[in-house]
Design a protein around this motif. Structure first.
Motif, PDB file in Angstrom:
ATOM      1  N   SER A 187       0.724  -1.266  -0.051  1.00  0.00           N
ATOM      2  CA  SER A 187      -0.074   0.158   0.177  1.00  0.00           C
ATOM      3  C   SER A 187       1.096   1.217   0.109  1.00  0.00           C
ATOM      4  O   SER A 187       1.641   1.595   0.884  1.00  0.00           O
ATOM      5  N   PRO A 188       1.021   2.015  -1.254  1.00  0.00           N
ATOM      6  CA  PRO A 188       1.758   3.102  -1.270  1.00  0.00           C
ATOM      7  C   PRO A 188       1.224   4.427  -0.566  1.00  0.00           C
ATOM      8  O   PRO A 188       0.575   5.172  -1.156  1.00  0.00           O
ATOM      9  N   VAL A 189       1.561   4.348   0.947  1.00  0.00           N
ATOM     10  CA  VAL A 189       0.897   5.361   1.549  1.00  0.00           C
ATOM     11  C   VAL A 189       2.243   6.429   2.112  1.00  0.00           C
ATOM     12  O   VAL A 189       3.408   5.817   2.573  1.00  0.00           O
ATOM     13  N   ALA A 190       2.137   7.740   2.038  1.00  0.00           N
ATOM     14  CA  ALA A 190       3.341   8.464   2.494  1.00  0.00           C
ATOM     15  C   ALA A 190       3.209   8.610   4.011  1.00  0.00           C
ATOM     16  O   ALA A 190       2.149   8.724   4.713  1.00  0.00           O
ATOM     17  N   LYS A 191       4.361   8.340   4.692  1.00  0.00           N
ATOM     18  CA  LYS A 191       4.384   8.463   6.238  1.00  0.00           C
ATOM     19  C   LYS A 191       4.448  10.057   6.706  1.00  0.00           C
ATOM     20  O   LYS A 191       5.084  10.901   5.941  1.00  0.00           O
ATOM     21  N   LEU A 192       3.775  10.369   7.497  1.00  0.00           N
ATOM     22  CA  LEU A 192       3.379  11.579   8.149  1.00  0.00           C
ATOM     23  C   LEU A 192       5.078  12.400   8.603  1.00  0.00           C
ATOM     24  O   LEU A 192       5.266  13.262   8.287  1.00  0.00           O
ATOM     25  N   THR A 193       5.854  11.286   8.988  1.00  0.00           N
ATOM     26  CA  THR A 193       7.210  11.995   9.362  1.00  0.00           C
ATOM     27  C   THR A 193       7.972  12.551   8.059  1.00  0.00           C
ATOM     28  O   THR A 193       8.710  13.467   8.198  1.00  0.00           O
ATOM     29  N   ARG A 194       7.721  11.960   6.968  1.00  0.00           N
ATOM     30  CA  ARG A 194       8.378  12.198   5.597  1.00  0.00           C
ATOM     31  C   ARG A 194       7.791  13.432   5.069  1.00  0.00           C
ATOM     32  O   ARG A 194       8.496  14.330   4.394  1.00  0.00           O
ATOM     33  N   MET A 195       6.372  13.370   5.241  1.00  0.00           N
ATOM     34  CA  MET A 195       5.967  14.952   4.885  1.00  0.00           C
ATOM     35  C   MET A 195       6.352  15.836   5.753  1.00  0.00           C
ATOM     36  O   MET A 195       6.438  16.914   5.209  1.00  0.00           O
TER      37      MET A 195
ATOM     38  N   LEU B 154      -0.564  17.446  -6.540  1.00  0.00           N
ATOM     39  CA  LEU B 154      -1.173  16.929  -7.664  1.00  0.00           C
ATOM     40  C   LEU B 154      -1.741  15.396  -7.367  1.00  0.00           C
ATOM     41  O   LEU B 154      -1.679  14.882  -6.540  1.00  0.00           O
ATOM     42  N   ASP B 155      -2.557  14.952  -8.414  1.00  0.00           N
ATOM     43  CA  ASP B 155      -3.489  13.846  -8.217  1.00  0.00           C
ATOM     44  C   ASP B 155      -3.058  12.989  -9.550  1.00  0.00           C
ATOM     45  O   ASP B 155      -3.117  13.734 -10.616  1.00  0.00           O
ATOM     46  N   VAL B 156      -2.532  11.936  -9.487  1.00  0.00           N
ATOM     47  CA  VAL B 156      -2.086  10.844 -10.507  1.00  0.00           C
ATOM     48  C   VAL B 156      -3.066  10.030 -10.846  1.00  0.00           C
ATOM     49  O   VAL B 156      -3.477   9.148 -10.114  1.00  0.00           O
ATOM     50  N   ASN B 157      -3.707  10.176 -11.788  1.00  0.00           N
ATOM     51  CA  ASN B 157      -4.694   9.228 -12.397  1.00  0.00           C
ATOM     52  C   ASN B 157      -4.415   8.068 -12.987  1.00  0.00           C
ATOM     53  O   ASN B 157      -3.334   8.027 -13.482  1.00  0.00           O
ATOM     54  N   ASN B 158      -4.683   6.899 -12.494  1.00  0.00           N
ATOM     55  CA  ASN B 158      -4.563   5.601 -13.144  1.00  0.00           C
ATOM     56  C   ASN B 158      -2.665   5.387 -12.848  1.00  0.00           C
ATOM     57  O   ASN B 158      -2.398   4.577 -13.695  1.00  0.00           O
ATOM     58  N   ALA B 159      -2.268   5.799 -11.841  1.00  0.00           N
ATOM     59  CA  ALA B 159      -0.718   5.347 -11.578  1.00  0.00           C
ATOM     60  C   ALA B 159      -0.402   4.112 -11.471  1.00  0.00           C
ATOM     61  O   ALA B 159       0.699   3.657 -11.667  1.00  0.00           O
ATOM     62  N   PHE B 160      -1.557   3.314 -10.721  1.00  0.00           N
ATOM     63  CA  PHE B 160      -1.043   1.960 -10.475  1.00  0.00           C
ATOM     64  C   PHE B 160      -1.208   0.899 -11.520  1.00  0.00           C
ATOM     65  O   PHE B 160      -0.618  -0.348 -11.746  1.00  0.00           O
ATOM     66  N   LEU B 161      -1.616   1.471 -12.896  1.00  0.00           N
ATOM     67  CA  LEU B 161      -1.898   0.663 -13.880  1.00  0.00           C
ATOM     68  C   LEU B 161      -0.593   0.032 -14.577  1.00  0.00           C
ATOM     69  O   LEU B 161      -0.769  -0.840 -15.360  1.00  0.00           O
TER      70      LEU B 161
END
Length: 105
Positions: free
Chosen positions: A67-75, A92-99
């Motif tokens: 699950s590609p989730v950004a960690k709060l400490t990195r943010m 930004l929002d990347v549409n269809n990035a997982f494809l």
């Protein structure tokens, strides 16, 4: 929904193949959401095509989960770095990035 289908088709998201033996067919469904602006008015209507992954069997249909989730400490680090260097941040929002990921399953 039409925009999502068009993006899936343009990215050659799937190809029709014969189903391998001892594999389960994973269905999909559309999930709809209405996004509102802070004043309560409608900003846009969203549609997502999601896989019904809950029917998969671990070890048979998949081996690992990710699950590609950004960690709060990195943010926080990135925000601090931008503030120190007087930089600008954009979202930004990347549409269809997982494809475009390569999967063995």
């Amino acid at each position: 929904m039409n925009a999502k289908i068009k993006a899936l088709e343009l990215n050659d998201t799937w190809i029709l193949i014969d189903m391998p033996q001892h594999k389960n067919v994973i269905g999909c469904k559309w999930v709809y959401k209405i996004k509102h602006i802070s004043d309560g008015s409608v900003e846009r209507h969203k549609a997502r095509l999601v896989a019904k992954g809950y029917i998969q069997v671990e070890g048979q249909d998949y081996l690992d989960t990710f699950s590609p989730v950004a960690k709060l400490t990195r943010m926080r680090f990135l925000l601090a770095l931008a503030a120190i260097n007087k930089g600008y941040l954009k979202q930004l929002d990347v549409n269809n990035a997982f494809l475009h990921g390569d999967l063995n399953e």
